[in-house]
Motif scaffolding. Structure first.
Motif, PDB file in Angstrom:
ATOM      1  N   GLN A 131       0.824  -1.206   0.000  1.00  0.00           N
ATOM      2  CA  GLN A 131       0.000   0.000   0.000  1.00  0.00           C
ATOM      3  C   GLN A 131       0.861   1.260   0.000  1.00  0.00           C
ATOM      4  O   GLN A 131       0.630   2.198  -0.770  1.00  0.00           O
ATOM      5  N   VAL A 132       1.863   1.280   0.869  1.00  0.00           N
ATOM      6  CA  VAL A 132       2.745   2.444   0.943  1.00  0.00           C
ATOM      7  C   VAL A 132       3.574   2.571  -0.335  1.00  0.00           C
ATOM      8  O   VAL A 132       3.736   3.661  -0.891  1.00  0.00           O
TER       9      VAL A 132
ATOM     10  N   PHE B  21       5.531   4.858  -5.525  1.00  0.00           N
ATOM     11  CA  PHE B  21       5.926   4.625  -6.921  1.00  0.00           C
ATOM     12  C   PHE B  21       5.210   5.607  -7.851  1.00  0.00           C
ATOM     13  O   PHE B  21       5.821   6.188  -8.758  1.00  0.00           O
ATOM     14  N   ALA B  22       3.909   5.782  -7.625  1.00  0.00           N
ATOM     15  CA  ALA B  22       3.138   6.693  -8.475  1.00  0.00           C
ATOM     16  C   ALA B  22       3.665   8.124  -8.356  1.00  0.00           C
ATOM     17  O   ALA B  22       3.800   8.846  -9.353  1.00  0.00           O
ATOM     18  N   VAL B  23       4.003   8.540  -7.134  1.00  0.00           N
ATOM     19  CA  VAL B  23       4.536   9.884  -6.926  1.00  0.00           C
ATOM     20  C   VAL B  23       5.904  10.031  -7.588  1.00  0.00           C
ATOM     21  O   VAL B  23       6.196  11.041  -8.243  1.00  0.00           O
ATOM     22  N   GLU B  24       6.743   9.023  -7.443  1.00  0.00           N
ATOM     23  CA  GLU B  24       8.084   9.061  -8.036  1.00  0.00           C
ATOM     24  C   GLU B  24       8.029   9.231  -9.548  1.00  0.00           C
ATOM     25  O   GLU B  24       8.894   9.885 -10.142  1.00  0.00           O
TER      26      GLU B  24
ATOM     27  N   ALA C  55      -2.103   5.884  -8.566  1.00  0.00           N
ATOM     28  CA  ALA C  55      -2.184   4.962  -7.427  1.00  0.00           C
ATOM     29  C   ALA C  55      -3.565   4.322  -7.333  1.00  0.00           C
ATOM     30  O   ALA C  55      -3.685   3.108  -7.119  1.00  0.00           O
ATOM     31  N   ALA C  56      -4.624   5.126  -7.487  1.00  0.00           N
ATOM     32  CA  ALA C  56      -5.984   4.588  -7.362  1.00  0.00           C
ATOM     33  C   ALA C  56      -6.269   3.513  -8.412  1.00  0.00           C
ATOM     34  O   ALA C  56      -6.776   2.429  -8.066  1.00  0.00           O
ATOM     35  N   PRO C  57      -5.969   3.744  -9.719  1.00  0.00           N
ATOM     36  CA  PRO C  57      -6.186   2.666 -10.689  1.00  0.00           C
ATOM     37  C   PRO C  57      -5.358   1.415 -10.406  1.00  0.00           C
ATOM     38  O   PRO C  57      -5.824   0.301 -10.640  1.00  0.00           O
TER      39      PRO C  57
END
Length: 403
Positions: free
Chosen positions: A238-239, A244-247, A254-256
């Protein structure tokens, strides 16, 4: 096995009458923890404060769940659920009142702990009823029943957090907690009314002492270790997926990605229960943990959101069959008089692993990026596969002895 057999399960006298109320309450349970986060953040403006209160909730639930289950095994669900539901509703009302009064954070944390300690163990009670209903001549249908429980859990964690988040986004976080409590209490009361399907119980201390020894059996200890590992996996993934999405500059991905994982799990859990597998449950467990380990490697090598999506597709599919197998093997390992406790201990182990992993993987992400968090998840998956292999004989013997 065909989908018609799922319908046959639910058409068994008394089955739908306990499964559906428990499912309703399970949705409320899936909303409760996140509802606390939104409620406290709305009043304090601090996610740190919300995290502390939510952490108190999670720890108290992990500790309190087996104790409530122990009372249900000893005195019966019908006697234990009403006061537990009343206590839970009162605890939530107290927490909402404390938040509205801008109470100090230690008091809010205490309120969160009271909510967690009073959470009624509806999933464990529902699983225990399936075991009672199908024990004997219909024991071959237990894998499908526990698969249905696993799918119900996945649906709850898709619907519940979405509902409470939508209410919080609309500016009504307290309404989210109120709705969660209403669903939990309503489902619990409906379940209480269905006494005919409740598992056997006895207040005989000697009988419970003898039955309780099976909770210390090697087979259940292996399952607790595996459940702890799955909890670590959940917390780390989860974390790490969010990081990863932010990076990669696409925080909205992240949601998809979570949706892909959840959808894959729903489908896999459903399909798992559609057939009768030739391999023994301990062997199935080894295969499923092997798939999870493979998924951990894919997470580590993912270089884009699309590649990560393929990885979580694989890992998401491995988890619901694992959860169904945990229940199936626990049912064959412990005495029926303590079965609700066994199911609750599995849930508590998973919750403890998830809570610990959230902190450890957060540190790993800060130090090494998202791959550091995925390394924690991959290590947990590898440990579960190793434990499954090491415990293969113990679990097989425990199930044979139980049979």
């Amino acid at each position: 096995m065909s989908t018609a057999n799922y319908r046959a399960l639910l058409r068994t006298p008394g089955a739908a009458a306990f499964f559906l109320p428990a499912l309703l309450g399970r949705v409320g349970g899936a909303m409760t923890g996140l509802g606390i986060v939104w409620l406290v953040h709305d009043r304090t403006g601090s996610f740190a404060a919300a995290g502390v209160v939510s952490g108190g909730f999670a720890v108290a639930e992990a500790v309190g769940a087996p104790q409530l289950a122990r009372l249900a095994d000893r005195f019966g669900q019908a006697r234990v659920l009403p006061p537990a539901l009343l206590g839970h509703a009162a605890a939530v009302a107290a927490l909402v009142g404390l938040a509205a009064a801008d109470a100090p954070r230690p008091l809010l944390a205490l309120g969160g702990a009271a909510v967690g300690a009073s959470v009624p163990q509806l999933p464990a009670m529902s699983a225990a009823r399936w075991a009672t209903l199908l024990r004997g001549g219909r024991a071959a249908e237990l894998p499908a029943a526990f698969a249905l429980e696993s799918v119900g859990n996945a649906v709850s964690y898709l619907v519940g957090p979405a509902l409470v988040s939508a209410l919080a986004a609309a500016g009504h976080p307290a309404a989210g907690s109120a709705l969660a409590t209403s669903l939990t209490v309503g489902g619990g009361l409906l379940l209480t009314a269905r006494r005919g399907s409740a598992p056997p119980h006895t207040s005989d201390r000697a009988a419970h002492a003898r039955a309780g020894r099976t909770l210390l059996s090697g087979g259940l200890l292996v399952l607790l270790g595996l459940s702890l590992g799955i909890g670590v996996w959940f917390g780390a993934v989860q974390v790490s997926v969010a990081a990863f999405a932010v990076e990669h500059g696409v925080p909205g991905a992240a949601a998809p990605l979570f949706a892909v994982s959840s959808g894959s799990g729903l489908l896999a859990g459903w399909l798992y229960g559609l057939r009768r597998w030739r391999a023994a449950p301990p062997v199935q467990l080894l295969v499923a943990t092997g798939v999870l380990t493979l998924g951990g490697v894919l997470l580590l090598t993912a270089g884009s959101p699309v590649a990560l999506g393929l990885a979580v597709l694989v890992t998401g599919a491995a988890v619901p069959p694992l959860l169904a197998l945990f229940s199936l093997l626990a049912e064959g390992t412990v005495d029926p008089l303590v079965l609700t406790q066994a199911f609750s201990w599995l849930g508590s182990a998973s919750a403890a692993g998830s809570a610990a992993a959230a902190a450890v993987s957060g540190w790993a992400v800060d130090a090494l990026g998202a791959r550091g968090g995925f390394a924690v998840a991959a290590a947990a998956a590898t440990a579960t596969a190793a434990l499954s292999a090491a415990g293969l004989r113990v679990l097989g013997a425990a199930v044979r002895d139980g049979a």
